[in-house]
Design a protein around this motif. Structure first.
Motif, short mmCIF file in Angstrom:
data_model
loop_
_atom_site.label_atom_id
_atom_site.label_comp_id
_atom_site.label_asym_id
_atom_site.label_seq_id
_atom_site.Cartn_x
_atom_site.Cartn_y
_atom_site.Cartn_z
N ASN A 18 0.90 -1.35 0.12
CA ASN A 18 0.00 0.05 -0.03
C ASN A 18 0.56 1.43 -0.07
O ASN A 18 0.29 2.61 -0.14
N LYS A 19 2.04 1.15 0.31
CA LYS A 19 2.96 2.19 0.50
C LYS A 19 4.28 2.18 0.52
O LYS A 19 4.71 1.04 1.03
N LYS A 20 5.08 3.00 -0.21
CA LYS A 20 6.67 3.04 0.05
C LYS A 20 6.90 4.03 1.11
O LYS A 20 6.46 5.20 1.35
N TYR A 21 7.97 3.69 1.95
CA TYR A 21 8.44 4.31 3.10
C TYR A 21 9.87 4.78 2.98
O TYR A 21 10.60 4.33 2.38
N LYS A 22 10.02 6.15 3.30
CA LYS A 22 11.41 6.76 3.48
C LYS A 22 12.06 7.03 5.23
O LYS A 22 13.07 6.12 5.33
N ASN A 23 11.37 7.45 5.63
CA ASN A 23 11.81 7.88 7.11
C ASN A 23 10.57 7.21 7.91
O ASN A 23 9.53 7.70 8.03
N PHE A 24 10.98 6.26 8.80
CA PHE A 24 9.99 5.53 9.60
C PHE A 24 10.58 4.74 10.74
O PHE A 24 12.01 4.68 10.79
N GLU A 25 9.70 4.31 11.86
CA GLU A 25 10.12 3.55 12.64
C GLU A 25 9.15 2.22 12.74
O GLU A 25 7.82 2.28 12.53
N TYR B 115 13.43 -3.83 4.43
CA TYR B 115 13.02 -2.42 4.07
C TYR B 115 13.60 -1.81 2.88
O TYR B 115 14.56 -2.19 2.44
N TYR B 116 13.23 -0.79 2.21
CA TYR B 116 13.34 0.03 0.96
C TYR B 116 13.53 -1.21 -0.11
O TYR B 116 14.41 -1.07 -1.05
N VAL B 117 12.58 -2.01 0.11
CA VAL B 117 12.44 -3.12 -1.10
C VAL B 117 11.93 -2.63 -2.29
O VAL B 117 11.16 -1.58 -2.57
N GLU C 161 13.67 4.92 -0.87
CA GLU C 161 12.46 4.60 -0.19
C GLU C 161 12.24 3.54 -0.84
O GLU C 161 12.64 2.86 -1.75
N GLY C 162 11.15 2.64 -0.11
CA GLY C 162 10.56 1.30 -0.72
C GLY C 162 9.64 0.77 0.04
O GLY C 162 9.11 1.11 1.04
#
Length: 246
Positions: free
Chosen positions: A91-98, A115-117, A223-224
Motif C-alpha cells: 500500500n505504500k513505500k516508506y522513507k523515514n520511519f520506525e 525495508y526499502y524493497v 525509499e521502498g
C-alpha cells in the motif's frame, strides 16, 4: 484469633482493591500509539495490504494462525528452500520511519525483514534491499557467522545474540530509519547502527555477499516497500506497525 481474622480481612481488602490490567490485544494500537502516529500493517485477520514480491496475490504457503502471519515450507519443498513466497506491504513505500515487528521462529528457522524493497523482476526480495535477520540462533544451519544471527544487518553487521529469545518464543525488533541513519533495537536493546549511502555503507557492501549484486552496487533505493522473507521454514509475524518520521 480475632487479630488474625482482622489481618486477613485487611489483606483481602488490599488485594481486591488492586486493579487488574488486561494485556493489550495483539495487532491493535493504544490511544497513545495512535497519537504518536503509529499505524498497523497487519490486522491479525487476513492479508489485507500484502502481496507476493513481483506478484499480485499472496503465495500459497502463507496462512493466518493464532492472529499471526505464518509462512511455512511450501509444497514439494524441503526446509530451507523458499517457495517464491517473499511478500511485501504494497500500500505504500516508506522513507523515514520506525517499524516494529514481533517474530517467532520454529526450530532451525530462518527468515528476514526487509525495508526499502525495490522489486527486480526475476530476483528475490534480498536482491536490492537491506535485510534484518530472523533466525533460530541455536539450531539454524546459518548460525556460524556473527552477522548472520537474529537482529543483524544480514552479512554485514552483527547483533548481540544475548538479546534474542529462543525458538518458540516471541521477539520484538524495531527498525528506525531517519535520513540514512539506521538502528536495530531487539527486545528493548539497541544492537546495530549504521548509515546508508556513506563510506561505511560502501565498505560493508564491498565485504559482503552483496558486493556483486547490482541492486547494491548501483545503490539501494532511498525509499521502498516493507517485506518479509520465505526461506522455507515456519516463521510467525504479528504486531507489525509503523510510524513515519519527519
Amino acid at each position: 484469633m480475632k487479630n488474625l481474622l482482622k489481618s486477613f480481612l485487611v489483606l483481602l481488602a488490599i488485594t481486591t482493591a488492586v486493579p487488574c490490567f488486561a494485556q493489550k490485544a495483539n495487532n491493535t494500537l493504544t490511544e497513545k500509539e495512535k497519537k504518536q502516529g503509529w499505524t498497523l500493517l497487519f490486522n491479525g485477520k487476513d492479508f489485507s495490504g500484502w502481496r507476493q514480491c513481483n506478484g499480485s496475490g499472496m503465495p500459497a504457503n502463507w496462512v493466518i494462525e493464532d492472529n499471526a502471519m505464518k509462512v511455512f515450507t511450501g509444497e514439494g519443498r524441503q526446509p530451507g528452500q523458499g517457495a517464491n513466497g517473499d511478500i511485501l506491504y504494497q500500500n505504500k513505500k516508506y522513507k523515514n520511519f520506525e517499524l516494529s515487528v514481533d517474530w517467532k521462529t520454529s526450530k532451525m528457522g530462518n527468515s528476514g525483514i526487509f525495508y526499502y524493497v525495490r522489486e527486480v523482476p526475476g530476483q528475490p526480495i534480498y536482491y536490492a534491499a537491506p535485510e534484518v535477520q530472523v533466525l533460530d540462533n541455536v539450531d539454524a544451519s546459518d548460525n556460524q557467522l556473527a552477522n548472520h544471527l537474529a537482529g543483524s544487518l544480514y552479512d554485514m553487521l552483527p547483533a548481540d545474540p544475548k538479546t534474542v529469545k529462543p525458538a518458540g518464543e516471541w521477539n520484538t525488533i524495531v527498525i528506525k530509519v531517519k535520513d540514512g541513519k539506521v538502528t536495530h533495537t531487539q527486545n528493548g536493546k539497541k544492537v546495530v547502527q549504521y548509515t546508508l549511502w556513506s563510506k561505511e555503507w560502501d565498505e560493508l557492501v564491498a565485504n559482503s555477499k552483496f558486493k556483486d549484486f547490482p541492486g547494491f552496487t548501483e545503490g539501494i533505493a532511498h525509499e521502498g516497500y516493507i517485506g518479509l522473507q520465505d526461506h522455507g521454514y515456519p516463521i510467525w509475524f504479528r504486531n507489525i506497525k509503523i510510524r513515519e518520521l519527519k
